[in-house]
Design a protein around this motif. Structure first.
Motif, PDB file in Angstrom:
ATOM      1  N   UNK A  70       0.701  -0.967  -0.004  1.00 50.94           N
ATOM      2  CA  UNK A  70      -0.016  -0.091   0.083  1.00 50.94           C
ATOM      3  C   UNK A  70       1.151   1.440   0.043  1.00 50.94           C
ATOM      4  N   UNK A  71       1.885   1.287   0.588  1.00 50.19           N
ATOM      5  CA  UNK A  71       2.805   2.364   0.881  1.00 50.19           C
ATOM      6  C   UNK A  71       3.307   2.586  -0.626  1.00 50.19           C
ATOM      7  N   UNK A  72       3.769   1.489  -1.258  1.00 54.04           N
ATOM      8  CA  UNK A  72       4.412   1.900  -2.804  1.00 54.04           C
ATOM      9  C   UNK A  72       3.338   2.246  -3.629  1.00 54.04           C
ATOM     10  N   UNK A  73       1.869   1.800  -3.440  1.00 53.05           N
ATOM     11  CA  UNK A  73       0.836   2.409  -4.168  1.00 53.05           C
ATOM     12  C   UNK A  73       0.740   3.833  -3.958  1.00 53.05           C
ATOM     13  N   UNK A  74       0.682   4.206  -2.818  1.00 51.75           N
ATOM     14  CA  UNK A  74       0.652   5.565  -2.233  1.00 51.75           C
ATOM     15  C   UNK A  74       1.798   6.491  -3.105  1.00 51.75           C
ATOM     16  N   UNK A  75       2.932   5.913  -3.079  1.00 48.13           N
ATOM     17  CA  UNK A  75       3.980   6.642  -3.623  1.00 48.13           C
ATOM     18  C   UNK A  75       3.862   6.704  -5.141  1.00 48.13           C
ATOM     19  N   UNK A  76       3.443   5.702  -5.898  1.00 47.46           N
ATOM     20  CA  UNK A  76       3.007   5.715  -7.311  1.00 47.46           C
ATOM     21  C   UNK A  76       1.694   6.804  -7.509  1.00 47.46           C
ATOM     22  N   UNK A  77       0.940   6.914  -6.759  1.00 48.10           N
ATOM     23  CA  UNK A  77      -0.124   7.869  -6.745  1.00 48.10           C
ATOM     24  C   UNK A  77       0.341   9.130  -6.751  1.00 48.10           C
ATOM     25  N   UNK A  78       1.229   9.385  -5.729  1.00 49.45           N
ATOM     26  CA  UNK A  78       1.814  10.732  -5.716  1.00 49.45           C
ATOM     27  C   UNK A  78       2.821  11.332  -6.631  1.00 49.45           C
ATOM     28  N   UNK A  79       3.499  10.143  -7.353  1.00 47.49           N
ATOM     29  CA  UNK A  79       4.265  10.749  -8.595  1.00 47.49           C
ATOM     30  C   UNK A  79       3.296  10.866  -9.728  1.00 47.49           C
ATOM     31  N   UNK A  80       2.440  10.031 -10.005  1.00 49.38           N
ATOM     32  CA  UNK A  80       1.450  10.460 -10.825  1.00 49.38           C
ATOM     33  C   UNK A  80       0.598  11.866 -10.549  1.00 49.38           C
ATOM     34  N   UNK A  81       0.528  12.138  -9.699  1.00 52.08           N
ATOM     35  CA  UNK A  81      -0.078  13.545  -9.354  1.00 52.08           C
ATOM     36  C   UNK A  81       1.019  14.589  -9.496  1.00 52.08           C
ATOM     37  N   UNK A 123      -6.396  12.184  -5.355  1.00 53.05           N
ATOM     38  CA  UNK A 123      -5.591  11.391  -4.945  1.00 53.05           C
ATOM     39  C   UNK A 123      -4.553  11.550  -4.127  1.00 53.05           C
ATOM     40  N   UNK A 124      -3.687  12.807  -4.115  1.00 51.59           N
ATOM     41  CA  UNK A 124      -3.034  13.518  -3.195  1.00 51.59           C
ATOM     42  C   UNK A 124      -3.464  13.737  -1.871  1.00 51.59           C
ATOM     43  N   UNK A 125      -4.756  14.103  -1.784  1.00 46.68           N
ATOM     44  CA  UNK A 125      -5.313  14.307  -0.497  1.00 46.68           C
ATOM     45  C   UNK A 125      -5.508  12.936   0.208  1.00 46.68           C
ATOM     46  N   UNK A 126      -6.106  11.844  -0.483  1.00 45.28           N
ATOM     47  CA  UNK A 126      -6.277  10.564  -0.120  1.00 45.28           C
ATOM     48  C   UNK A 126      -4.914   9.857   0.592  1.00 45.28           C
ATOM     49  N   UNK A 127      -4.055   9.992  -0.397  1.00 45.07           N
ATOM     50  CA  UNK A 127      -2.780   9.407   0.227  1.00 45.07           C
ATOM     51  C   UNK A 127      -2.189  10.144   1.286  1.00 45.07           C
ATOM     52  N   UNK A 128      -2.296  11.380   1.211  1.00 48.98           N
ATOM     53  CA  UNK A 128      -1.752  11.737   2.511  1.00 48.98           C
ATOM     54  C   UNK A 128      -2.325  11.529   3.690  1.00 48.98           C
ATOM     55  N   UNK A 129      -3.699  11.517   3.481  1.00 52.67           N
ATOM     56  CA  UNK A 129      -4.484  11.024   4.786  1.00 52.67           C
ATOM     57  C   UNK A 129      -3.977   9.511   4.947  1.00 52.67           C
ATOM     58  N   UNK A 130      -3.973   8.610   4.121  1.00 54.53           N
ATOM     59  CA  UNK A 130      -3.650   7.355   4.408  1.00 54.53           C
ATOM     60  C   UNK A 130      -2.605   7.177   4.969  1.00 54.53           C
TER      61      UNK A 130
END
Length: 131
Positions: A80-91, A103-110
């Motif tokens: 999940x942490x790797x997925x968060x980092x991929x989402x941040x990179x895409x953002x 997605x940045x807000x969701x990842x930050x909160x997660x």
């Protein structure tokens, strides 16, 4: 947020080392639910509590958090942490997209929620990382 991700990876590595060093799992409660035994039948924990029901629940809780379960949980969290980092990179690649903002807000909160159990750790940034 990579500082939180790096923090979490370090905590998960610490937990992984503890789980790997522990008696082998899976663990289970004995018939009376007053001891936890490892897969080889060796007692790994004795339960102590104020009531019989609390004792059984404590032993069952310890058994449920055996090294094999902890390792599986840590693998899922690392994924999940790797997925968060991929989402941040895409953002970061397209910050104007509405999906990127969401997605940045969701990842930050997660990530903040994942860091919450470690709030007492000296490297945790306290309120800055509060969910």
């Amino acid at each position: 947020m990579s500082d939180i991700a790096d923090f979490l990876r370090a905590r998960y590595a610490e937990q992984r080392a503890l789980a790997l060093a522990a008696s082998p799992g899976p663990w289970q409660a004995n018939g009376e639910h007053d001891e936890v035994t490892a897969v080889d039948g060796i007692t790994v924990a004795e339960g102590f509590a104020l009531s019989g029901r609390q004792l059984r629940a404590t032993v069952d809780h310890i058994a449920a958090h055996n090294p094999a379960a902890v390792l599986a949980d840590l693998d899922a969290k690392r994924f999940l942490i790797e997925g968060c980092e991929h989402a941040l990179a895409a953002a970061e690649a397209d910050p104007t997209a509405e999906a990127a903002k969401n997605s940045t807000e969701v990842v930050d909160r997660l990530l903040r929620y994942f860091a919450a159990p470690f709030a007492g750790h000296p490297d945790h940034k306290g309120e800055e990382w509060a969910p």
